[in-house]
Each structure stands twice: as structure tokens, then as C-alpha cells.
Design an enzyme around this catalytic site. Structure first.
Site, PDB file in Angstrom:
ATOM      1  N   SER A 187       6.120   9.529  -4.455  1.00  0.00           N
ATOM      2  CA  SER A 187       7.563   9.245  -4.432  1.00  0.00           C
ATOM      3  C   SER A 187       7.958   8.342  -3.264  1.00  0.00           C
ATOM      4  CB  SER A 187       8.340  10.563  -4.407  1.00  0.00           C
ATOM      5  OG  SER A 187       7.930  11.374  -3.346  1.00  0.00           O
ATOM      6  N   SER A 266       7.370   0.529  -4.790  1.00  0.00           N
ATOM      7  CA  SER A 266       7.378  -0.923  -4.945  1.00  0.00           C
ATOM      8  C   SER A 266       6.388  -1.387  -6.020  1.00  0.00           C
ATOM      9  CB  SER A 266       7.065  -1.586  -3.607  1.00  0.00           C
ATOM     10  OG  SER A 266       5.816  -1.140  -3.159  1.00  0.00           O
ATOM     11  N   THR A 267       6.679  -2.559  -6.543  1.00  0.00           N
ATOM     12  CA  THR A 267       5.864  -3.122  -7.616  1.00  0.00           C
ATOM     13  C   THR A 267       4.428  -3.367  -7.139  1.00  0.00           C
ATOM     14  OG1 THR A 267       7.856  -4.137  -8.482  1.00  0.00           O
ATOM     15  CG2 THR A 267       5.776  -5.050  -9.273  1.00  0.00           C
ATOM     16  N   GLU A 293       8.253   3.496 -11.913  1.00  0.00           N
ATOM     17  CA  GLU A 293       9.546   2.818 -11.808  1.00  0.00           C
ATOM     18  C   GLU A 293       9.490   2.059 -10.495  1.00  0.00           C
ATOM     19  OE1 GLU A 293      11.448   2.711 -14.317  1.00  0.00           O
ATOM     20  OE2 GLU A 293      10.378   4.267 -15.416  1.00  0.00           O
ATOM     21  N   CYS A 327      16.936   0.799  -5.484  1.00  0.00           N
ATOM     22  CA  CYS A 327      16.229  -0.130  -6.369  1.00  0.00           C
ATOM     23  C   CYS A 327      17.234  -0.884  -7.232  1.00  0.00           C
ATOM     24  CB  CYS A 327      15.253   0.627  -7.231  1.00  0.00           C
ATOM     25  SG  CYS A 327      16.037   2.033  -7.999  1.00  0.00           S
ATOM     26  N   GLU A 425      12.729  -9.203  -3.841  1.00  0.00           N
ATOM     27  CA  GLU A 425      13.383  -7.961  -3.431  1.00  0.00           C
ATOM     28  C   GLU A 425      13.399  -7.887  -1.899  1.00  0.00           C
ATOM     29  OE1 GLU A 425      11.479  -4.002  -4.050  1.00  0.00           O
ATOM     30  OE2 GLU A 425      13.378  -3.443  -4.987  1.00  0.00           O
TER      31      GLU A 425
HETATM   32  P1  NAD Z   1       6.527   2.029  -1.383  1.00  0.00           P
HETATM   33  O1  NAD Z   1       5.951   1.351  -2.582  1.00  0.00           O
HETATM   34  O2  NAD Z   1       6.266   1.453  -0.056  1.00  0.00           O
HETATM   35  O3  NAD Z   1       6.037   3.547  -1.334  1.00  0.00           O
HETATM   36  C1  NAD Z   1       6.192   4.415  -2.433  1.00  0.00           C
HETATM   37  C2  NAD Z   1       5.174   5.540  -2.309  1.00  0.00           C
HETATM   38  O4  NAD Z   1       3.869   4.998  -2.526  1.00  0.00           O
HETATM   39  C3  NAD Z   1       5.142   6.183  -0.924  1.00  0.00           C
HETATM   40  O5  NAD Z   1       4.922   7.572  -1.070  1.00  0.00           O
HETATM   41  C4  NAD Z   1       3.968   5.496  -0.280  1.00  0.00           C
HETATM   42  O6  NAD Z   1       3.393   6.212   0.771  1.00  0.00           O
HETATM   43  C5  NAD Z   1       3.013   5.379  -1.450  1.00  0.00           C
HETATM   44  N1  NAD Z   1       1.962   4.372  -1.289  1.00  0.00           N
HETATM   45  C6  NAD Z   1       2.002   3.231  -0.578  1.00  0.00           C
HETATM   46  N2  NAD Z   1       0.841   2.556  -0.716  1.00  0.00           N
HETATM   47  C7  NAD Z   1       0.065   3.295  -1.538  1.00  0.00           C
HETATM   48  C8  NAD Z   1      -1.248   3.119  -2.067  1.00  0.00           C
HETATM   49  N3  NAD Z   1      -1.978   2.050  -1.781  1.00  0.00           N
HETATM   50  N4  NAD Z   1      -1.733   4.082  -2.891  1.00  0.00           N
HETATM   51  C9  NAD Z   1      -0.996   5.171  -3.213  1.00  0.00           C
HETATM   52  N5  NAD Z   1       0.251   5.374  -2.735  1.00  0.00           N
HETATM   53  C10 NAD Z   1       0.777   4.445  -1.917  1.00  0.00           C
HETATM   54  O7  NAD Z   1       8.110   2.153  -1.663  1.00  0.00           O
HETATM   55  P2  NAD Z   1       9.250   2.693  -0.709  1.00  0.00           P
HETATM   56  O8  NAD Z   1       9.451   1.714   0.406  1.00  0.00           O
HETATM   57  O9  NAD Z   1       9.063   4.110  -0.394  1.00  0.00           O
HETATM   58  O10 NAD Z   1      10.496   2.591  -1.705  1.00  0.00           O
HETATM   59  C11 NAD Z   1      11.130   1.371  -1.974  1.00  0.00           C
HETATM   60  C12 NAD Z   1      10.628   0.732  -3.250  1.00  0.00           C
HETATM   61  O11 NAD Z   1      10.774   1.661  -4.324  1.00  0.00           O
HETATM   62  C13 NAD Z   1      11.437  -0.482  -3.639  1.00  0.00           C
HETATM   63  O12 NAD Z   1      10.575  -1.472  -4.131  1.00  0.00           O
HETATM   64  C14 NAD Z   1      12.353   0.049  -4.735  1.00  0.00           C
HETATM   65  O13 NAD Z   1      12.830  -0.925  -5.631  1.00  0.00           O
HETATM   66  C15 NAD Z   1      11.478   1.049  -5.409  1.00  0.00           C
HETATM   67  N6  NAD Z   1      12.253   2.057  -6.118  1.00  0.00           N
HETATM   68  C16 NAD Z   1      12.347   1.946  -7.467  1.00  0.00           C
HETATM   69  C17 NAD Z   1      13.106   2.853  -8.183  1.00  0.00           C
HETATM   70  C18 NAD Z   1      13.232   2.740  -9.673  1.00  0.00           C
HETATM   71  O14 NAD Z   1      13.712   3.691 -10.304  1.00  0.00           O
HETATM   72  N7  NAD Z   1      12.831   1.632 -10.268  1.00  0.00           N
HETATM   73  C19 NAD Z   1      13.761   3.885  -7.505  1.00  0.00           C
HETATM   74  C20 NAD Z   1      13.626   3.983  -6.128  1.00  0.00           C
HETATM   75  C21 NAD Z   1      12.862   3.061  -5.431  1.00  0.00           C
END
Ligand code: NAD
Length: 543
Positions: A187, A266-267, A293, A327, A425
Site C-alpha cells: 500500500s 506508482s506506475t 492502481e 492519485c 506525475e
Molecule cells: P510508491 O510506488 O513509492 O510506493 C507504494 C508501495 O510500494 C510502498 O509500500 C512502497 O514501499 C512499495 N514499494 C516500493 N518499491 C517497491 C518494490 N521495488 N517492490 C515492492 N514494493 C515496493 O508510491 P507512494 O509514493 O507510496 O504513493 C504515491 C503513488 O501512488 C502515486 O504514483 C499515486 O498516483 C499512486 N496512487 C494511486 C492510487 C490509485 O488508486 N490509482 C491511489 C493512491 C496512490
């Protein structure tokens, strides 16, 4: 065992506390904020029936008061991921065997606990840990999380009712099995509700879960876990661990029993996960479900017939609530030349009334961004823009990280509609606008559709119905959540199922019935009452 067919009717959305001046809820929330600040927590991982502490402690600081310590959590390593998977698999048989009624009541009780006993606790924790103001924390950590839990119980009950038809003399039925193996929930930092939902929705369907939140959300994640436990969730059904992303991926994605990932973030991270799952595909017992997502570059398209106040309000709320760290946040806007000047003037005037500061002072509409990494990244976008002749800073542009990670709501005006802040983004309080020829509406819709790789949310602001229809059709695939005369944020569970396609994810609509199907694997059973005993058919007999 209780005998009967029980019903879980569609719930109402949790009412939102407004925290108006002098209200009892405002007083209670302020008291809870003060109490939490007085209590330094030491947060464990939750693996099976154990609370696990390690020597590697990570401090938790409010993003708006970076030197204040709320507590610490224990970081784990590969061995903790392994243990969490083992604990999940050990809990699987018992959890699968528990009746749906009893599972349902665990999550309904959790929703009720959040609505009452833990309401101010989870809202205050989200304000302190993730830097949301009271209203943003209320609609997320209380209302949306409660709604996710209650609506999903209803939706899953509806799925369980879905059964095939049967011809005479036989019965067909579908058993809605959980997946074979464990589900990984990963998450993001920005929504407490999403964190609680990613693990709970899969668990509700009978799955066992390893849950890893973002480090900047651990403070409120700990409360979610406590609520689940108090509601009666058996040990091991959801295991909460704090490990580095790549370490998590290394263990989980090469595990034979990996059955699916429920991700929001993130994507780029999602793409890395998908690739790694693909590379390991022969190791798994079953094809894993991959639900993600991801990012957005959400637009507001304003037509020449738009009401200026409606447009400005959609931009201010859409782009700057929670510092643009949604997001769904509006991050690019298209202004028609006939009213662009008036919209810009009103926008700048409105932003001048916004106060930036700590969420503990409720008069601040905008607070700090989540951490130093995010701050530096957003500032880099702003500084690059200041030095580019294709962009003008028309509001904000200042920032300060001496006390917390504060960035002023910033509006950039780009003369080039493909300038990077129109496409990438940013995830911060930065809105880029582009003024288009009001008579070139249809061409500009094409521009909106093709400018970014994302397709999460978008809005059309117009009074002309023909313009609304044209935008709805031309932008069909540009957003999974499309708004008419509203901001592109603030989806409500049960009302606007949320998610986008293209670079924004698998569009499995969290908090809707669509999402729950992903955590189920149907088994069809056909039973014949009086079986045939002759293999021949009439057509083989000639006379
Ligand atoms: P992030 O991608 O940096 O992290 C998300 C989760 O992935 C975290 O728990 C992180 O520790 C984990 N993670 C990071 N690298 C990883 C890897 N290599 N392997 C496994 N897990 C890993 O995102 P964030 O900064 O926490 O949140 C912001 C992003 O989330 C933005 O891009 C936003 O658009 C997106 N978001 C999308 C929605 C949606 O419904 N589309 C909702 C909320 C946030």
C-alpha cells in the site's frame, strides 16, 4: 453453527464529521492529537500471533514538524517476509473454514470500531503521520475506510448469491473459493483507507495476506491492525511487516505459493513487480492475480461555456487538497481563451486566501508534503520551470523545509502543452495550465487524450450540453473516473467506483464488486441426480 441465509443489505455511506467551530468533534479531535503527541509509540510488525520487534528502529516524524518524534517502528528483513508468508499459510485452512457470517462480522465490527471508539484515534494518527488536515483525514481514515469494509461485506454477499441455472434432473452451483496460496498487499502512503482496504478486501474473500505499507503510513497502519485484532481477526490472516520494497519482492515473487498482489502506488513500482512476476511465472502453483492502481496525470478541461466560479473551485480543491498528493489530483488544466484571463485572475486571488501550515492549526487548508524525498522532487519541477522560457509561475513557487516540508500551492502556465509538467506525475501542490483557442475545442480534446500515458481521473467543466457530450465521448479512454462540473477527486465508495486504465493501473475499481472477483477463484460443481447408464445417443439408432 448458526443455520440460515443471512443478509447484508447495501449500507449507507458513513456520515462525515465537519469539525465546525466549537463542535464537540473538533474538541475531541484536538484532545486526541495532543494525547498522541504525548505518547511515544514503539510499533511492532505483526506476524502470526507475535508482535515482532527488531534492532533496526525507524523514527516516525510528522511531515510538518520533522524534528518531532511520534515514535518508532521495527524494520524487518528477508527472514520476516518468509515468516509472514509461513504464518499466513498456517492460518489458511482455519480461515477458509470459518463461515462467511463470522468473517463478515469481523469486518463489520472493525468498521463500527473505527466509526466510534477509534474514530478520533485513526483521524488524528493520519493527521500526525501523513500530514493531512482534519477534513482530509476524516474523509479518508474514518469515512472511506469504514465504507470500504461495510460495502465490501455487502458486495461479497451479492457475489456469493450468484449461481448458474440448472437443467432438469441436475444441479449446477458455483463455489467462490479463495485463491490457492497467499495474497501480497502493498500500500501507498497517501490514503489510510487504501492501506486498510488492500489487505481487508482480499482477506474478506477467505485469503490470507502479507501486508506491507509505505514507511510513511506505518503510524496509522498500526491502528488499523489493532482494530482488526480487536474485531476478532484470527492471528496470521493478515500479517503486517515493514521491509524494503525490493526485499519484499525478492521473497514473495519467487515463492511457490504466491497467489496474487493487491498494489496501489506508482506506475514504475508496479511495472517492476509485474516484470518480476513474469520472470518467475514457472515457479507458481497458480497464475497469480495482479491488481494495481497506479499513477495519474489528471486533467480539468474547461469549455468556453463554463461557469468561472465552478471552474476555479474545481481547480483549487482538485489540485491542492492534501497538497496534490492524491492519485486523482488535478495537475493539468486547459483554459479556453475567451475566459482564461478571468479564470487565472480568480485562481490567483483565491490561492492568496489559502493558509499553508501545520494541520494542528485547523485554519490551514494546505499542509506539508510527505517527506524530504517528495519535497526535493517537487521543488525540482518548480525550479526547472522557473528557468524555462516555455513556463511562467503565476502563483506560489516558494517552499521551505526548515521545520516541515512546506510548498506553496503553485500554478504554472505553460505555452507548450507538452511541457513536462503537463505530462508527468508530480504528486505535489503544482498545477500546470495551458490556454487553448476557445474555438479549437475538439482538437484540444484530442490533445488532452494524447498528452500523458495515464488515464485515471479527469473533469469537464461546461454549461453547454453538446460540449459535455463531446468531451464524454472523445475522452472515453482518458480517465477511469470522469467528472462533469466537479473536481476530479473525492470518489466515494459505492458511488464512484475508483480506478483508471492505461498507465494508471488494471482498473479493478477498489471498493466495488469488480475488485472482489479478483480475490476469488470460482469452482463450478455439476451434480446429476439420476445419472444416465447408456453411452449411446438417439442419433446412432437408424430405425
Ligand atoms: P510508491 O510506488 O513509492 O510506493 C507504494 C508501495 O510500494 C510502498 O509500500 C512502497 O514501499 C512499495 N514499494 C516500493 N518499491 C517497491 C518494490 N521495488 N517492490 C515492492 N514494493 C515496493 O508510491 P507512494 O509514493 O507510496 O504513493 C504515491 C503513488 O501512488 C502515486 O504514483 C499515486 O498516483 C499512486 N496512487 C494511486 C492510487 C490509485 O488508486 N490509482 C491511489 C493512491 C496512490
Amino acid at each position: 453453527m448458526t443455520i440460515g441465509t443471512f443478509s447484508y443489505p447495501i449500507p449507507a455511506n458513513e456520515p462525515t464529521f465537519q469539525y465546525g467551530p466549537g463542535s464537540a468533534e473538533k474538541i475531541a479531535l484536538k484532545e486526541r492529537l495532543a494525547a498522541l503527541k504525548n505518547d511515544t509509540v514503539n510499533i511492532p510488525m505483526y506476524i502470526g500471533n507475535e508482535k515482532v520487534y527488531t534492532d533496526k528502529k525507524i523514527a516516525i516524524n510528522p511531515p510538518y514538524e520533522k524534528d518531532f518524534v511520534l515514535g518508532q517502528f521495527s524494520e524487518g528483513d528477508e527472514t520476516h517476509v518468509q515468516r509472514a508468508i509461513e504464518a499466513a499459510l498456517a492460518a489458511k485452512a482455519g480461515w477458509e473454514a470459518m463461515s462467511w457470517e463470522n468473517k463478515a462480522h469481523i469486518f463489520l465490527k472493525a468498521a463500527e470500531l473505527l466509526s466510534t471508539k477509534y474514530r478520533y484515534h485513526i483521524v488524528a494518527a493520519t493527521m500526525l503521520g501523513q500530514g493531512k488536515n482534519a477534513f482530509q483525514a476524516e474523509i479518508d481514515a474514518a469515512c472511506e475506510l469504514i465504507d470500504f469494509l461495510r460495502f465490501n461485506v455487502h458486495f461479497l454477499s451479492e457475489i456469493y448469491k450468484q449461481q448458474p441455472i440448472s437443467s432438469p434432473g441436475m444441479n449446477n452451483r458455483v463455489e467462490w473459493r479463495p485463491l490457492e496460496g497467499f495474497v501480497l498487499a502493498v500500500s501507498p502512503f497517501n490514503f489510510t483507507a487504501i492501506a486498510g482496504n488492500l489487505c481487508a478486501s482480499a482477506a474478506m474473500c477467505g485469503n490470507v495476506v502479507v501486508w506491507k505499507p509505505a514507511y510513511t503510513q506505518v503510524y496509522s497502519a498500526n491502528i488499523i491492525m489493532q482494530v482488526f485484532k480487536e474485531a476478532g481477526l484470527p492471528d496470521g490472516v493478515i500479517n503486517l511487516i515493514y521491509v524494503d520494497g525490493p526485499v519484499l519482492g525478492k521473497v514473495c515473487f519467487s515463492h511457490h505459493d504466491f497467489a496474487g498482489v493487491h498494489f496501489t502506488g506508482s506506475t514504475g513500482v508496479f511495472n517492476t513487480m509485474w516484470k518480476s512476476i513474469g520472470e518467475n511465472i514457472t515457479k507458481y502453483r497458480t497464475y497469480p492475480k495482479i491488481v494495481g492502481e497506479t499513477g495519474g496525470k489528471d486533467f480539468v478541461m474547461i469549455h468556453k461555456s463554463a461557469d468561472i466560479d465552478v471552474a476555479v473551485t474545481a481547480l483549487v480543491r482538485g489540485a491542492f487538497e492534501y497538497q496534490g498528493q492524491k492519485c486523482s489530483a488535478a495537475s493539468r488544466a486547459y483554459l479556453p481563451s475567451n475566459i482564461a484571463k478571468a479564470i487565472k485572475a480568480k485562481l490567483v486571488e483565491t490561492l492568496a486566501t489559502i493558509k499553508v501550515g501545520t494541520p494542528e492549526d485547523f485554519s490551514n487548508f494546505v499542509n506539508a508534503v510527505i517527506d524530504e524525498r517528495a519535497f526535493d522532487k517537487i521543488v525540482n519541477f518548480i525550479e526547472t520551470a522557473k528557468n524555462d522560457h516555455r513556463v511562467k509561475v503565476i502563483a506560489g513557487g516558494n517552499y521551505d523545509k526548515s521545520v516541515g516540508y512546506f510548498i506553496e500551492p503553485t500554478v504554472l502556465e505553460a505555452s507548450d502543452p507538452t511541457y513536462k509538467t503537463m505530462c508527468e506525475e508530480i504528486f505535489g501542490p503544482v498545477l500546470t495550465i495551458y490556454v487553448y483557442d476557445a474555438e479549437a475545442y475538439e482538437e484540444t480534446l484530442h490533445l488532452v487524450d494524447t498528452t500523458s500515458p495515464y488515464a485515471l481521473t479527469g473533469a469537464i467543466i461546461a454549461q453547454d450540453r453538446v460540449a459535455v457530450e463531446l468531451a464524454t465521448n472523445k475522452l472515453r479512454n482518458s480517465a477511469g473516473n470522469f467528472y462533469v462540473n466537479d473536481k476530479p477527486t473525492g470518489a466515494v465508495v459505492g458511488q464512484q467506483p475508483f480506478g483508471g486504465a492505461r498507465g494508471s493501473g488494471t482498473n479493478d475499481k477498489a471498493g466495488s464488486i469488480i475488485n472482489l472477483y479478483r480475490w476469488l477463484s470460482a469452482r463450478t460443481i455439476k451434480e446429476v441426480y439420476v445419472p444416465v447408464t447408456d453411452y449411446t445417443y438417439p442419433f446412432v439408432k437408424e430405425a
